[in-house]
Scaffold this motif. Structure first.
Motif, mmCIF file in Angstrom:
data_model
loop_
_atom_site.group_PDB
_atom_site.id
_atom_site.type_symbol
_atom_site.label_atom_id
_atom_site.label_comp_id
_atom_site.label_asym_id
_atom_site.label_seq_id
_atom_site.Cartn_x
_atom_site.Cartn_y
_atom_site.Cartn_z
ATOM 1 N N GLN A 91 5.193 6.950 0.497
ATOM 2 C CA GLN A 91 5.790 5.726 0.938
ATOM 3 C C GLN A 91 5.321 4.526 1.064
ATOM 4 O O GLN A 91 3.763 4.012 1.362
ATOM 5 C CB GLN A 91 5.799 5.982 2.511
ATOM 6 C CG GLN A 91 7.555 7.433 2.726
ATOM 7 C CD GLN A 91 8.837 7.140 2.736
ATOM 8 O OE1 GLN A 91 9.717 5.930 2.866
ATOM 9 N NE2 GLN A 91 9.202 7.364 1.425
ATOM 10 N N LEU A 92 6.281 3.815 0.846
ATOM 11 C CA LEU A 92 5.442 2.126 0.898
ATOM 12 C C LEU A 92 5.413 1.351 1.886
ATOM 13 O O LEU A 92 6.523 1.437 2.275
ATOM 14 C CB LEU A 92 6.021 0.854 -0.595
ATOM 15 C CG LEU A 92 5.442 1.234 -1.701
ATOM 16 C CD1 LEU A 92 7.321 1.390 -3.088
ATOM 17 C CD2 LEU A 92 4.908 1.390 -2.953
ATOM 18 N N ASN A 93 4.390 0.707 1.761
ATOM 19 C CA ASN A 93 4.088 -0.156 3.411
ATOM 20 C C ASN A 93 3.993 -1.969 2.386
ATOM 21 O O ASN A 93 2.765 -2.246 1.378
ATOM 22 C CB ASN A 93 3.144 0.187 4.012
ATOM 23 C CG ASN A 93 3.199 -0.674 5.248
ATOM 24 O OD1 ASN A 93 3.770 -1.447 5.445
ATOM 25 N ND2 ASN A 93 2.071 -0.778 5.536
ATOM 26 N N PHE A 94 5.065 -3.137 2.970
ATOM 27 C CA PHE A 94 4.710 -4.231 2.386
ATOM 28 C C PHE A 94 3.821 -4.501 3.408
ATOM 29 O O PHE A 94 4.208 -4.480 5.161
ATOM 30 C CB PHE A 94 5.910 -5.259 2.889
ATOM 31 C CG PHE A 94 5.710 -6.068 2.087
ATOM 32 C CD1 PHE A 94 5.806 -6.932 0.977
ATOM 33 C CD2 PHE A 94 5.576 -6.823 3.050
ATOM 34 C CE1 PHE A 94 5.556 -7.722 0.413
ATOM 35 C CE2 PHE A 94 5.664 -9.129 3.023
ATOM 36 C CZ PHE A 94 5.644 -9.198 1.422
ATOM 37 N N ILE A 95 2.169 -4.884 2.657
ATOM 38 C CA ILE A 95 1.590 -5.670 3.757
ATOM 39 C C ILE A 95 1.234 -7.523 4.158
ATOM 40 O O ILE A 95 1.417 -7.954 4.616
ATOM 41 C CB ILE A 95 -0.246 -5.280 3.417
ATOM 42 C CG1 ILE A 95 -0.155 -4.289 2.588
ATOM 43 C CG2 ILE A 95 -1.214 -6.417 3.968
ATOM 44 C CD1 ILE A 95 -1.485 -3.452 2.561
ATOM 45 N N LYS A 96 1.761 -7.437 2.681
ATOM 46 C CA LYS A 96 2.126 -9.634 2.769
ATOM 47 C C LYS A 96 2.039 -10.277 0.794
ATOM 48 O O LYS A 96 2.096 -9.637 0.632
ATOM 49 C CB LYS A 96 1.003 -10.145 3.807
ATOM 50 C CG LYS A 96 -0.762 -10.089 2.877
ATOM 51 C CD LYS A 96 -1.695 -11.081 3.727
ATOM 52 C CE LYS A 96 -3.303 -10.997 2.893
ATOM 53 N NZ LYS A 96 -4.395 -11.281 3.285
ATOM 54 N N LYS A 97 2.647 -10.937 1.364
ATOM 55 C CA LYS A 97 3.020 -12.528 0.078
ATOM 56 C C LYS A 97 1.469 -12.445 0.008
ATOM 57 O O LYS A 97 0.823 -13.387 0.977
ATOM 58 C CB LYS A 97 3.621 -12.949 0.507
ATOM 59 C CG LYS A 97 5.125 -12.312 0.562
ATOM 60 C CD LYS A 97 5.978 -14.124 0.960
ATOM 61 C CE LYS A 97 5.987 -15.393 0.075
ATOM 62 N NZ LYS A 97 6.805 -14.805 -1.547
ATOM 63 N N LEU A 98 0.916 -12.490 -1.227
ATOM 64 C CA LEU A 98 -0.066 -13.539 -1.118
ATOM 65 C C LEU A 98 -0.518 -14.944 -2.144
ATOM 66 O O LEU A 98 -0.767 -16.281 -2.016
ATOM 67 C CB LEU A 98 -1.109 -12.408 -2.755
ATOM 68 C CG LEU A 98 -1.616 -11.668 -2.046
ATOM 69 C CD1 LEU A 98 -2.385 -10.781 -3.411
ATOM 70 C CD2 LEU A 98 -2.509 -11.226 -0.651
ATOM 71 N N THR A 99 1.181 -14.871 -2.912
ATOM 72 C CA THR A 99 1.339 -16.741 -3.209
ATOM 73 C C THR A 99 2.451 -16.500 -2.896
ATOM 74 O O THR A 99 3.368 -15.722 -3.020
ATOM 75 C CB THR A 99 1.117 -16.612 -4.947
ATOM 76 O OG1 THR A 99 2.117 -16.055 -5.810
ATOM 77 C CG2 THR A 99 -0.439 -16.851 -5.046
ATOM 78 N N GLU A 110 0.735 -1.079 0.048
ATOM 79 C CA GLU A 110 0.458 -0.309 0.159
ATOM 80 C C GLU A 110 0.848 1.012 0.465
ATOM 81 O O GLU A 110 1.944 0.813 0.128
ATOM 82 C CB GLU A 110 -1.301 -0.209 0.992
ATOM 83 C CG GLU A 110 0.191 0.133 2.154
ATOM 84 C CD GLU A 110 -0.846 0.342 3.760
ATOM 85 O OE1 GLU A 110 -2.501 0.059 3.486
ATOM 86 O OE2 GLU A 110 -0.688 -0.651 4.598
ATOM 87 N N VAL A 111 0.181 1.915 -0.615
ATOM 88 C CA VAL A 111 0.732 3.741 -0.325
ATOM 89 C C VAL A 111 0.519 4.370 1.162
ATOM 90 O O VAL A 111 -0.511 4.967 0.580
ATOM 91 C CB VAL A 111 0.598 4.239 -1.949
ATOM 92 C CG1 VAL A 111 1.933 6.071 -1.921
ATOM 93 C CG2 VAL A 111 1.878 3.773 -2.724
ATOM 94 N N LYS A 112 1.224 5.245 2.089
ATOM 95 C CA LYS A 112 1.074 5.897 2.569
ATOM 96 C C LYS A 112 2.069 6.985 2.957
ATOM 97 O O LYS A 112 3.055 6.710 3.193
ATOM 98 C CB LYS A 112 0.966 4.806 4.274
ATOM 99 C CG LYS A 112 -0.927 4.632 4.169
ATOM 100 C CD LYS A 112 -0.687 4.218 5.762
ATOM 101 C CE LYS A 112 -2.438 3.430 5.782
ATOM 102 N NZ LYS A 112 -2.144 2.773 6.662
ATOM 103 N N ASN A 113 1.522 8.805 3.046
ATOM 104 C CA ASN A 113 2.167 9.267 2.790
ATOM 105 C C ASN A 113 3.539 9.421 2.062
ATOM 106 O O ASN A 113 4.861 9.234 1.804
ATOM 107 C CB ASN A 113 2.680 9.914 4.063
ATOM 108 C CG ASN A 113 1.666 9.891 5.275
ATOM 109 O OD1 ASN A 113 0.540 10.009 4.677
ATOM 110 N ND2 ASN A 113 2.330 9.586 6.197
#
Ligand SMILES: [Zn+2]
Length: 385
Positions: free
Chosen positions: A377-385, A372-375
């Motif tokens: 900056q990128l933020n890693f949420i999770k691996k989907l596969t 996701e993008v916040k301010n």
């Protein structure tokens, strides 16, 4: 079968149309990308954020993982090199080195990294690579400033590369840096990689001392060579930038220039004309030199930019998102979309592995990450596969 949708889907080069849905088969491979019309709404899993292909780390040194927090910060490359050499000479068992490399490998996987271009001076990291879920391209690194040692050093590198290949791992040869590898040896390595259609890599213009060394000005490499008890009085500075001194050895081939912190506009253009990739490792630059490249100088070469973590000897973590965020906060011109391309397609292109990585490829599992993008900056949420 899974149907995945998000606020945005990035395919390695661009965002897909808003209605796109990724179809994943029972073996976790991407089946196809279709439009949401025609799929029952309740079958679609929606994620807040951006879905991207798995990340490609274009530059790492897994075999230095045991040196985390062992090397002093902000000393500059000559002193950093001295400390790395001293620390590597003793104090760690093979098991400790293996364990640290394996933990680092798992850290990268958990951070969404699926493929790595990794430098090796020896075979210490090979077992980790053999057992890893990550696909590695190993650059067997060769040093040798004295042209008289060219053949011996080349053959030594080739022996390690053959050992790597015998374990079922892929790799190529790579000179360490212009200040540590003669232009004759760089040319021999570039030839070998070109003839075998393999990627080439070199640490390029990481320190201002390198520029001074090549222009024949007072510089700190003298201290490093004194420490190594190497007489380099025979060395004649070519009187040009380090990049200019070796760039003609590269001919129509895949080559990754790593760091580029002190590359000026003319150097960048020379390398760009040779279709070189520029790999940035911002956190290592801050750790060692406390200086970053001027990212704005690379604005016209977006398709040739990729990102690496460098090693845990010069970085607190192996997380490409942290690297991307340094670039985003220090460049007015590079966008989130540009940086996502650097993290995915461009890294795979630099390593010559776009058939399997860096894109959303039907029939393949090239990894899927949710960010996701916040301010800004990128933020890693999770691996989907
Ligand atoms: Zn490096």
């Amino acid at each position: 079968m899974q149907f995945l949708k998000a606020n945005k889907i990035f395919d390695g080069k661009q965002y897909l149309p808003q209605s796109s849905v990724i179809v994943i088969d029972s073996q976790n491979k991407l089946k196809e990308i279709i439009s949401e019309t025609g799929i029952e709404k309740d079958k679609i899993e929606f994620f807040n954020g951006i879905i991207t292909p798995g990340f490609v780390n274009a530059h790492c040194h897994l075999e230095l993982s045991h040196l985390k927090n062992k090397i002093q910060k902000h000393t500059g490359i000559p002193e950093f090199g001295k400390q790395i050499i001293s620390q590597r000479m003793g104090g760690f068992t093979k098991e400790q080195i293996y364990e640290c490399a394996t933990n680092a490998d798992v850290e990268m996987w958990n951070n969404g990294i699926v493929a790595v271009g990794d430098i090796s001076n020896a075979d210490e990291s090979f077992k980790t690579k053999q057992n890893s879920k990550i696909v590695y391209h190993t650059f067997i690194e060769i040093l040798g400033l004295n042209p008289a040692n060219k053949d011996v050093m080349f053959e030594f590198g080739l022996t390690i590369l053959k050992l790597l290949n015998s374990l079922g791992l892929k790799g190529s040869l790579a000179p360490h840096a212009p200040y540590s590898t003669s232009v004759e040896l760089i040319a021999a390595i570039a030839n070998y990689d070109r003839e075998n259609n393999l990627p080439f890599s070199i640490h390029n213009q990481e320190t201002e001392e390198e520029t001074k060394f090549f222009f024949g000005h007072e510089n700190d490499f003298k201290k490093l060579y004194d420490f190594l008890k190497l007489d380099i009085s025979w060395f004649k500075a070519p009187g040009c930038s380090s990049l200019r001194s070796y760039i003609e050895t590269l001919k129509d081939q895949k080559a990754i220039l790593v760091h580029n912190t002190f590359s000026d506009q003319a150097d960048i253009q020379l390398a760009a004309d040779k279709n070189c990739f520029f790999c940035f490792c911002p956190n290592a630059n801050l750790y060692i030199e406390n200086k970053l490249p001027d990212y704005n100088l690379f604005q016209n070469h977006i398709n040739q930019l990729c990102i690496g973590t460098d090693s845990l000897a010069s970085n607190g973590c192996l997380d490409l998102i942290c690297e991307a965020n340094v670039i985003l906060s220090h460049s007015k011109k590079l966008t989130v979309e540009n940086v996502l391309q650097m993290l995915t397609y461009n890294g795979a292109a630099a390593l010559g592995i776009t058939e399997n990585f860096g894109q959303l490829l039907p029939g393949k599992n090239s990894g899927l990450n949710l960010v996701e993008v916040k301010n800004d900056q990128l933020n890693f949420i999770k691996k989907l596969t």
